[in-house]
Scaffold this active site. Structure first.
Site, short mmCIF file in Angstrom:
data_model
loop_
_atom_site.label_atom_id
_atom_site.label_comp_id
_atom_site.label_asym_id
_atom_site.label_seq_id
_atom_site.Cartn_x
_atom_site.Cartn_y
_atom_site.Cartn_z
N LYS A 52 -71.38 66.91 129.28
CA LYS A 52 -69.98 67.01 129.72
C LYS A 52 -69.93 67.08 131.25
O LYS A 52 -69.08 66.45 131.87
CB LYS A 52 -69.32 68.25 129.10
N GLN A 96 -67.92 76.76 124.79
CA GLN A 96 -68.81 76.00 123.92
C GLN A 96 -69.16 76.82 122.67
O GLN A 96 -69.53 77.99 122.75
CB GLN A 96 -70.09 75.63 124.69
N ASP A 119 -59.88 71.47 124.35
CA ASP A 119 -60.54 71.23 123.07
C ASP A 119 -59.51 71.10 121.93
O ASP A 119 -59.83 70.62 120.85
CB ASP A 119 -61.46 72.41 122.71
N1 GUN Z 1 -69.48 72.72 119.66
C1 GUN Z 1 -69.64 71.54 118.99
N2 GUN Z 1 -68.65 70.70 119.30
C2 GUN Z 1 -67.84 71.33 120.16
C3 GUN Z 1 -66.65 70.98 120.84
O1 GUN Z 1 -66.11 69.87 120.69
N3 GUN Z 1 -66.12 71.92 121.65
C4 GUN Z 1 -66.67 73.13 121.82
N4 GUN Z 1 -66.07 74.00 122.64
N5 GUN Z 1 -67.78 73.51 121.20
C5 GUN Z 1 -68.36 72.61 120.39
#
Ligand code: GUN
Length: 288
Positions: A52, A96, A119
């Site tokens: 990211k 996350q 998200d």
């Molecule tokens: N863990 C796995 N996929 C995601 C996601 O799209 N966002 C977040 N914050 N954690 C994750």
């Protein structure tokens, strides 16, 4: 059979986003700023967050990663979330997942300001999504819809089987595909679904998001179906890294029967990250 190239589509989207950011900056506005909170040392989470961060750079975004130790308490994490909610320099942030076991994930998600919840995980955003109102659509479903749109995959009136009812992928995917504009007839399958193979075999569009490598076999898919593979399980492999990523679909068996299929890697994965960037750009444009 057409292989849906998520990597290429994500590159196209990245160029579109980077061009918009360049315009923003040229107009004297600050570039979008995404913050990721990473608690602990989960290997997969570290990779996601690093990806990211890299993508933020490629889009011209500002990017910050708050790395917190695994022993961080729930109260400490909630305090960091509150700081980010109130920080005018931050357009959007993500926590996350998964979080360490001693932290109540839902409580943390609910503490995120819906305006910065890129998200799309907060109850306010999920509720708005269900009602078809303006919201941040979770990145993986948003990325899948973008692929269907860009490849002109017909969805209206089609039977769609979504396998897996997670809050992040399966459930929002099932809701979005049934909405006006997509107009699919959706069945949400899960671990208690009776005759799951039969349901999937009837589907024009299959979205596999259950996290079991190779679960969807050739005899579970009808001729001419579109198959979207959301699986990203790491398995041991005889390469330099020691692992490779495999999907929920048995690609070799299923691909020959498909009209469209997404590969793993290079299908849904790259689209998820770029969709998060898109949400962050939207958040930045709403900035006062
Ligand atoms: N863990 C796995 N996929 C995601 C996601 O799209 N966002 C977040 N914050 N954690 C994750």
């Amino acid at each position: 059979m057409t292989i849906i190239d998520g990597k290429l589509t994500a590159q196209q989207l990245r160029a579109e986003i980077a061009a918009e950011v360049a315009e923003m900056v040229a107009a004297g506005k600050a570039a979008p700023h995404l913050v990721a909170i990473l608690v602990g040392n989960d290997g997969a989470s570290q990779t996601y967050v690093a990806n990211k961060e890299k993508m933020c750079g490629e889009c011209g975004f500002r990017s910050t990663v708050l790395r917190l130790p695994a022993e961080t308490t729930e109260e400490e994490l909630l305090a960091r979330v509150e700081e980010l909610n109130n920080d005018p320099e931050v357009d959007g942030f993500i926590v996350q997942l998964p979080l360490p076991k001693h932290i109540d994930e839902q409580r943390v998600i609910e503490a995120i300001s819906p305006r910065k919840d890129v998200d799309g995980f907060t109850p306010i955003n999920v509720g708005a999504m269900v009602l078809g109102l303006e919201c941040f659509v979770p990145a993986t479903p948003a990325g899948i819809l973008e692929l269907l749109k860009r490849y002109n995959v017909p969805t209206s009136g089609k039977k769609c089987a979504v396998i897996g009812r997670s809050n992040i992928v399966g459930r929002p995917m099932s809701i979005l595909l049934s909405q006006k504009g997509w107009d699919a007839t959706v069945t949400l399958c899960h671990s208690r679904t009776a005759n799951l193979a039969e349901v999937v075999r009837e589907a024009d569009i299959v979205v596999a998001a259950l996290g079991i490598p190779g679960f969807v076999k050739g005899d579970m898919v009808k001729e001419g179906a579109t198959v979207i593979d959301v699986g990203i399980t790491r398995v041991a492999a005889d390469n330099a890294r020691g692992w490779r990523v495999v999907g929920d679909v048995d690609y070799d068996e299923v691909a020959p029967k498909c009209e469209y299929i997404t590969p793993v890697p290079g299908g849904v994965g790259p689209m998820t990250i770029i969709s998060l960037m898109k949400n962050t750009l939207i958040a930045a444009k709403r900035r006062k």
